[in-house]
Design a protein around this motif. Structure first.
Motif, PDB file in Angstrom:
ATOM      1  N   PHE A 226     -14.325 107.020 -15.439  1.00 31.89           N
ATOM      2  CA  PHE A 226     -14.265 107.201 -13.987  1.00 31.89           C
ATOM      3  C   PHE A 226     -15.352 108.171 -13.522  1.00 31.89           C
ATOM      4  N   VAL A 227     -15.534 109.245 -14.278  1.00 31.29           N
ATOM      5  CA  VAL A 227     -16.544 110.241 -13.899  1.00 31.29           C
ATOM      6  C   VAL A 227     -17.948 109.639 -13.977  1.00 31.29           C
ATOM      7  N   LYS A 228     -18.178 108.830 -15.012  1.00 35.14           N
ATOM      8  CA  LYS A 228     -19.486 108.182 -15.135  1.00 35.14           C
ATOM      9  C   LYS A 228     -19.714 107.211 -13.974  1.00 35.14           C
ATOM     10  N   GLN A 229     -18.660 106.470 -13.603  1.00 33.84           N
ATOM     11  CA  GLN A 229     -18.756 105.539 -12.474  1.00 33.84           C
ATOM     12  C   GLN A 229     -19.122 106.298 -11.193  1.00 33.84           C
ATOM     13  N   ALA A 230     -18.448 107.425 -11.000  1.00 31.99           N
ATOM     14  CA  ALA A 230     -18.732 108.231  -9.806  1.00 31.99           C
ATOM     15  C   ALA A 230     -20.183 108.706  -9.833  1.00 31.99           C
ATOM     16  N   LEU A 231     -20.615 109.159 -11.000  1.00 28.14           N
ATOM     17  CA  LEU A 231     -21.993 109.647 -11.117  1.00 28.14           C
ATOM     18  C   LEU A 231     -22.990 108.532 -10.798  1.00 28.14           C
TER      19      LEU A 231
ATOM     20  N   ILE B  26     -29.359 116.677 -11.484  1.00 27.42           N
ATOM     21  CA  ILE B  26     -28.994 115.267 -11.347  1.00 27.42           C
ATOM     22  C   ILE B  26     -27.502 115.110 -11.062  1.00 27.42           C
ATOM     23  N   SER B  27     -26.685 115.910 -11.738  1.00 25.56           N
ATOM     24  CA  SER B  27     -25.241 115.719 -11.608  1.00 25.56           C
ATOM     25  C   SER B  27     -24.644 116.457 -10.403  1.00 25.56           C
ATOM     26  N   ALA B  28     -25.459 117.219  -9.703  1.00 20.25           N
ATOM     27  CA  ALA B  28     -24.926 118.032  -8.591  1.00 20.25           C
ATOM     28  C   ALA B  28     -24.072 117.239  -7.595  1.00 20.25           C
ATOM     29  N   PRO B  29     -24.521 116.040  -7.147  1.00 22.22           N
ATOM     30  CA  PRO B  29     -23.698 115.301  -6.174  1.00 22.22           C
ATOM     31  C   PRO B  29     -22.306 114.946  -6.720  1.00 22.22           C
ATOM     32  N   LEU B  30     -22.230 114.748  -8.023  1.00 20.30           N
ATOM     33  CA  LEU B  30     -20.938 114.411  -8.644  1.00 20.30           C
ATOM     34  C   LEU B  30     -19.935 115.541  -8.451  1.00 20.30           C
ATOM     35  N   TRP B  31     -20.370 116.774  -8.730  1.00 24.84           N
ATOM     36  CA  TRP B  31     -19.450 117.918  -8.660  1.00 24.84           C
ATOM     37  C   TRP B  31     -19.047 118.200  -7.215  1.00 24.84           C
ATOM     38  N   VAL B  32     -19.994 117.995  -6.303  1.00 31.83           N
ATOM     39  CA  VAL B  32     -19.651 118.152  -4.886  1.00 31.83           C
ATOM     40  C   VAL B  32     -18.533 117.167  -4.531  1.00 31.83           C
ATOM     41  N   TYR B  33     -18.716 115.944  -5.011  1.00 27.05           N
ATOM     42  CA  TYR B  33     -17.735 114.901  -4.716  1.00 27.05           C
ATOM     43  C   TYR B  33     -16.372 115.228  -5.337  1.00 27.05           C
ATOM     44  N   LEU B  34     -16.376 115.560  -6.639  1.00 25.15           N
ATOM     45  CA  LEU B  34     -15.107 115.824  -7.328  1.00 25.15           C
ATOM     46  C   LEU B  34     -14.391 117.034  -6.732  1.00 25.15           C
ATOM     47  N   ASP B  35     -15.175 118.034  -6.313  1.00 28.89           N
ATOM     48  CA  ASP B  35     -14.559 119.206  -5.680  1.00 28.89           C
ATOM     49  C   ASP B  35     -13.794 118.810  -4.422  1.00 28.89           C
ATOM     50  N   LYS B  36     -14.307 117.778  -3.727  1.00 25.28           N
ATOM     51  CA  LYS B  36     -13.606 117.306  -2.534  1.00 25.28           C
ATOM     52  C   LYS B  36     -12.437 116.402  -2.903  1.00 25.28           C
ATOM     53  N   LEU B  37     -12.643 115.626  -3.967  1.00 25.75           N
ATOM     54  CA  LEU B  37     -11.631 114.627  -4.343  1.00 25.75           C
ATOM     55  C   LEU B  37     -10.371 115.268  -4.937  1.00 25.75           C
ATOM     56  N   HIS B  38     -10.562 116.237  -5.837  1.00 24.89           N
ATOM     57  CA  HIS B  38      -9.426 116.778  -6.593  1.00 24.89           C
ATOM     58  C   HIS B  38      -8.275 117.289  -5.729  1.00 24.89           C
TER      59      HIS B  38
ATOM     60  N   LEU C 143     -21.389 115.452 -19.669  1.00 26.52           N
ATOM     61  CA  LEU C 143     -20.459 115.385 -18.538  1.00 26.52           C
ATOM     62  C   LEU C 143     -19.117 116.013 -18.907  1.00 26.52           C
ATOM     63  N   GLU C 144     -18.689 115.696 -20.117  1.00 23.72           N
ATOM     64  CA  GLU C 144     -17.400 116.210 -20.572  1.00 23.72           C
ATOM     65  C   GLU C 144     -17.405 117.745 -20.581  1.00 23.72           C
ATOM     66  N   LYS C 145     -18.484 118.282 -21.124  1.00 22.71           N
ATOM     67  CA  LYS C 145     -18.603 119.729 -21.232  1.00 22.71           C
ATOM     68  C   LYS C 145     -18.578 120.378 -19.839  1.00 22.71           C
ATOM     69  N   ALA C 146     -19.367 119.796 -18.943  1.00 18.35           N
ATOM     70  CA  ALA C 146     -19.444 120.360 -17.590  1.00 18.35           C
ATOM     71  C   ALA C 146     -18.109 120.198 -16.857  1.00 18.35           C
ATOM     72  N   TRP C 147     -17.461 119.055 -17.074  1.00 20.41           N
ATOM     73  CA  TRP C 147     -16.182 118.803 -16.411  1.00 20.41           C
ATOM     74  C   TRP C 147     -15.140 119.821 -16.868  1.00 20.41           C
ATOM     75  N   ILE C 148     -15.074 120.004 -18.198  1.00 18.90           N
ATOM     76  CA  ILE C 148     -14.075 120.934 -18.748  1.00 18.90           C
ATOM     77  C   ILE C 148     -14.338 122.353 -18.240  1.00 18.90           C
ATOM     78  N   ALA C 149     -15.624 122.718 -18.184  1.00 19.14           N
ATOM     79  CA  ALA C 149     -15.955 124.068 -17.721  1.00 19.14           C
ATOM     80  C   ALA C 149     -15.533 124.271 -16.268  1.00 19.14           C
ATOM     81  N   ARG C 150     -15.507 123.170 -15.493  1.00 18.40           N
ATOM     82  CA  ARG C 150     -15.136 123.318 -14.084  1.00 18.40           C
ATOM     83  C   ARG C 150     -13.641 123.174 -13.843  1.00 18.40           C
ATOM     84  N   TYR C 151     -13.056 122.173 -14.516  1.00 15.55           N
ATOM     85  CA  TYR C 151     -11.688 121.805 -14.113  1.00 15.55           C
ATOM     86  C   TYR C 151     -10.609 122.057 -15.163  1.00 15.55           C
ATOM     87  N   ALA C 152     -10.980 122.498 -16.345  1.00 18.39           N
ATOM     88  CA  ALA C 152      -9.943 122.728 -17.360  1.00 18.39           C
ATOM     89  C   ALA C 152     -10.080 124.103 -17.976  1.00 18.39           C
ATOM     90  N   LYS C 153     -10.215 125.098 -17.137  1.00 18.90           N
ATOM     91  CA  LYS C 153     -10.329 126.448 -17.684  1.00 18.90           C
ATOM     92  C   LYS C 153      -9.195 127.329 -17.174  1.00 18.90           C
TER      93      LYS C 153
END
Lengths: 416, 577
Positions: free
Chosen positions: A218-223, A245-257, A406-416
């Protein structure tokens, strides 16, 4: 004690590498010379050798539907080739890779506990990189010739890693979404409209926490949808550019979550659990890698018949899943026979039936007989399944190095 | 008659050697096999032949650099400590308050069935019961709540691990109760209470000052076992625990299964860290104990002074017990209804369509796993009970002074090691050992590893009763039978048959519930009902999960019932047993 084991294992690893190299150089000319005749002859030998063998097929066991299909296939090869197949039901393919690694660590180069493993993507790359796979073999299998390697590039590049005949294509997957039309009549068409939909249906969508396979997808699809230039994703990830490159993804997920199920504070365990949550109306939208999943689930009352499948307008991610033989498999011939059967028109047809599993075929229709083509054409389309036109464009997986980044960045943002 | 059957030096040395080989060797080698990769040594990995990493603390540094580690450790420590503490206090409070009430019998009889419910089955049932779309909500919706869709409440998998803690408390309290009853049977608690009452102590005060301090030494070890278990549990945590991040044991397990094989180093380092944590808590408990002993000394000897409001707390204890039983029955009932359902959507209180399909299908599919589970469970429990009897017989001789103590104390601690060491912290190493010896994937190896985990529980449940046996019966019988062996078999064993059978049942239930050891050592080839349940508890199909969870419950239940009924049938003619 420590010293002696250390020495022994290092020696054996060197030896192993030597053997691998020797095998590779020794056997490649003979593949080049393979004529139809020798393939057939070789295959007869394999069949004879396979007779009476027991194949331990390590395959994710979380779906009753798939387990039932594997039982059916096992029964078929037992009758046809006297090969016994036992499914070792696993929760995580990584555990199997671990076990093979443990066997390699312990110097077991034959008689391994895994004969065949259901695998793709990251796990395949890990096995390939660490030489945990048997030498190339799919070119020896009669049914491999039927695979649509020309129009289905993911059968030869597994998440961009060259397959090199090290694993046999088993089925095609495409990311699809499912929505309960009774609760949500209009389906989103892209990531932006998903966000909008959730604003008025707060909490009714989620995705499994990474490193879950479906979550990563799902994260890759969003990216892919959000990135300025999707072409960048086909190349290996460059650390220096990743953030940009991935900046728009995190902006989006921050709004989505905050709009997601449980406010994005916890996540479903798996796509399978999401199906249950869709049935419970906790979710209105779920996702799957099997385009027939919804139809199949409706047929056995796992989902209400108000559920329909949809995809995003600009296409969704697709890939191929494979079966692979480990380097130290105990029943290599038997595993080859089973893998070959899984690629047969008969097995693929049965698998593609939405009342059975509904997993799309890897075969090329023009390589099949007229009868077989007809049978595939006549397969029922499930009540909630899209036609291949409706399924739209298949997006290729980004380079496999993106997954861990992506996994590493995702975990650092949302699973800490 | 003169041949001493267990006192002989040879038998004793054999027993000690056997225990060391069977129990200690695999754990020790397993630990080393896990510590090596934790220190950067894992020769199977091609991509990492960087010898500078050997014997370094890189992996441990990486563990702490991982963004989830700290939060995850907090969750693990928080849930494990609070679950252990709450379950322990709750069990003691229930004992104190229910001892003289009519519910004491209920409490005693409800322990066995509660223990028979495997942790995993219980947690699946708990999710069915309390989640926002669970059975409780379905029962009151939409009539009372006005809801036709479930609310988006963070109840299970909550970020504070509260639901995980609740699940652990509900499952561990019965275990503490069992251990408390066994501790009570060790001394003349009734007489103590009578004397205390005659001296003017109220019941609660007498219990706190006179009974509990005598029980505690027997409860220390179970408490550590529960703590270690809660810290390292994986299957329940997957079902009830948080997942962003998950508890530390789950995280470690994820690392062991990560598609990037370099995560094995992190896995091994994390597993070792978990062991360090357990050791730290053992030390901490010891310090707290010393401190409490000093702090309460004057209070303990200050005599009778009534503080507690007995009636109120007795009433509350009754409600609590009732509530615990209700939740457990609710969980199992929820599983039962789901297992027979075909279509069941929110907010229907009961399924719309029923079906026997899932039971029928599972019967065929589970033939082999059930058979394996039964064989492994019965053999490991039987061997464990036999070893326990041999050990205890020897111990009772030591008690009587007819045998030398030897190194009894240290030996006993060894038995408990598998219960205290977190499973993830040595199973990876054991796996490599088994592979090296070509023993993996075999039924016998799985039985062996189960034996490690089953033995401490068999011993814990049997020891107190066995050691309290009045040896004068045996002496009398020996004189009459002319043989110590015959006296032992015809008199002592029958008299102790009930506790032995119960200990067997507990051991069997422990074996059935083993997930990681079966997975790692069985190489997936030795399939058991628990492996099947965990695979399907991933949450896909509620109906299938329910059927499998119930199967996981049925086997231990049968054995518990048998352990209660068989002694009654066998010894109908000896009513006093």
């Amino acid at each position: 004690m420590l010293k002696s084991t250390q020495k022994k294992s290092v020696d054996s690893a060197a030896l192993y590498r030597y053997i691998a190299v020797a095998l590779l150089t020794a056997s490649s000319p003979s593949w080049a010379l393979d004529s139809k005749e020798t393939i057939a002859e070789q295959w007869q030998k394999t069949l004879a050798e396979a007779k009476g063998q027991t194949v331990y097929f390590n395959a994710w066991g979380g779906s009753q539907t798939i387990n039932d299909y594997i039982s059916w296939a096992a029964k078929s090869v037992k009758e046809q080739y006297q090969v016994t197949v036992k499914q070792v039901k696993i929760t995580d393919t990584g555990d199997v890779v671990s076990r093979i690694l443990a066997e390699k660590t312990a110097n077991r180069t034959t008689g391994g506990s895994v004969d065949l493993v259901w695998v793709n993507g990251e796990n395949f790359r890990a096995m390939k990189d660490n030489e945990l796979l048997a030498d190339a073999y799919t070119q020896r299998m009669p049914n491999y010739a039927l695979v649509d390697t020309e129009n289905k590039p993911s059968t030869v590049y597994d998440f961009t890693t060259p397959v090199d005949n090290l694993e046999a294509p088993w089925g095609m997957a495409q990311l699809v979404f499912m929505h309960d039309t009774e609760k949500l009549s209009v389906a989103p068409t892209d990531m932006a409209s998903l966000l909008q939909t959730l604003q008025s249906n707060k909490g009714r969508f989620s995705y499994p926490a990474l490193p879950n396979f479906h979550g990563t997808t799902f994260v890759k699809q969003a990216l892919l949808e959000l990135v300025d230039d999707p072409q960048l994703l086909t190349k290996p990830v460059v650390e220096a550019d990743f953030a940009r490159i991935s900046a728009p993804l995190w902006v989006y997920l921050d709004k989505l979550h905050p709009l997601m199920w449980r406010g994005g504070k916890t996540f479903p365990k798996s796509a399978q659990q999401m199906k249950q949550l869709l049935n419970d109306s906790e979710l209105f939208i779920s996702l799957s890698f099997n385009p027939s999943d919804a139809s199949n689930a409706i047929a056995n009352d796992e989902l209400p018949n108000s559920v329909k499948t949809y995809v995003h307008a600009k296409g969704t991610l697709g890939n191929t899943h494979f079966v692979a033989i480990p380097f130290n498999a105990n029943a290599k011939a038997g595993a080859e026979v089973f893998a070959n059967f899984l690629m047969s028109a008969k097995a693929q047809l049965h698998k593609a039936n939405p009342t059975v599993w509904g997993d799309p075929t890897v075969l090329a229709m023009d390589k099949l007989s007229a009868d077989e083509r007809k049978a595939f054409a006549e397969l029922p389309l499930g009540v909630a399944t899209l036609t291949s036109e409706q399924l739209g464009k298949v997006l290729l997986e980004p380079h496999s190095s993106w997954v861990s980044a992506l996994e590493k960045a995702w975990i650092a943002r949302y699973a800490k | 008659m003169t041949v001493s059957w267990s006192g002989s030096r040879l038998a004793k040395s054999l027993l000690i050697a056997l225990i060391c080989l069977v129990f200690i060797a695999p754990i020790l080698i397993g630990l080393i096999g896990t510590w090596l990769p934790a220190l950067g040594y894992l020769p199977g990995l091609n991509s990492n032949y960087d010898s500078s990493r050997y014997l370094s603390l890189d992996a441990m540094a990486q563990v702490f650099a991982h963004p989830s580690t700290v939060a995850s450790l907090k969750l693990s420590v928080g849930s494990a400590l609070s679950a252990t503490f709450i379950a322990f206090v709750l069990s003691q409070w229930l004992c104190l308050n229910l001892y003289r009430s009519a519910l004491w019998g209920v409490l005693k009889h409800s322990i066995a069935p509660l223990l028979a419910i495997p942790h995993l089955a219980f947690s699946v049932g708990l999710v069915f019961l309390i989640s926002p779309s669970g059975w409780l909500m379905r029962l009151v919706s939409p009539v009372l709540t006005g809801m036709s869709i479930p609310p988006d409440w963070l109840i299970v998998n909550d970020t504070y691990a509260a639901s995980l803690t609740l699940g652990l408390v509900l499952k561990e309290t019965p275990f503490f109760l069992l251990m408390s009853l066994s501790a009570l049977s060790r001394f003349e608690h009734q007489k103590t209470l009578q004397i205390a009452a005659s001296l003017g102590y109220s019941h609660p005060v007498a219990w706190q000052k006179l009974i509990f301090p005598q029980m505690y030494p027997q409860l220390r070890l179970p408490m550590l076992a529960v703590l270690s278990y809660s810290l390292s549990v994986i299957d329940i945590s997957l079902v009830l625990g948080p997942n962003a991040p998950a508890t530390f044991a789950v995280l470690v397990n994820q690392w062991f299964g990560h598609s990037d094989l370099n995560f094995r180093y992190l896995g091994a380092a994390g597993a070792s860290l978990l062991l360090l944590l357990v050791l730290m808590f053992i030390l901490l408990l010891y310090i707290i104990e010393v401190f409490l002993k000093k702090a309460t000394k004057s209070w303990l000897v200050a005599g009778a002074k009534d503080l507690a409001k007995e009636v109120v707390s007795q009433w509350m204890a009754k409600v609590t017990l009732f509530f615990m039983l209700l939740v457990s029955v609710g969980c199992m009932a929820g599983l039962l209804v789901w297992s027979f359902s075909q279509r069941w959507r929110f907010p229907d209180a009961l399924p719309e369509l029923y079906s026997l399909k899932y039971w029928q299908k599972s019967g065929l599919q589970l033939l082999e796993p059930l058979q394996n589970t039964a064989i492994i469970g019965i053999s490991s429990a039987l061997i464990a009970v036999l070893i326990c009897i041999a050990l205890l017989q020897w111990q009772s001789k030591v008690q009587l002074g007819s045998a030398k103590p030897g190194f009894k104390k240290s030996l006993l601690w060894l038995i408990y090691v598998p219960m205290l060491v977190p499973q993830v912290s040595f199973l990876f190493g054991v796996q490599v050992l088994m592979v090296r010896l070509n023993l993996d994937g075999q039924l016998l190896s799985v039985i062996w590893i189960h034996l490690l985990f089953v033995m401490p529980y068999a011993y814990l449940t049997l020891a107190q009763v066995y050691l309290r046996f009045d040896e004068r019966y045996l002496q009398q019988a020996s004189i009459l039978c002319q043989s110590k062996w015959r006296a032992f078999i015809y008199v002592k064993l029958p008299m102790l048959f009930k506790p032995i059978a119960f200990s067997f049942a507990v051991a069997f239930a422990v074996s059935v519930a083993q997930y990681l050891p079966t997975l790692y050592i069985g190489a997936g080839r030795v399939n058991t009902i628990t492996l099947e349940s965990v695979v399907l508890a991933g949450g896909s199909d509620a109906r299938v999960s329910a059927v499998f969870a119930l199967w996981q419950f049925i086997l231990p239940l049968i054995v518990y019932v048998a352990a209660l009924v068989i002694p009654q049938i066998c010894f109908r003619n000896r009513r006093e047993l």
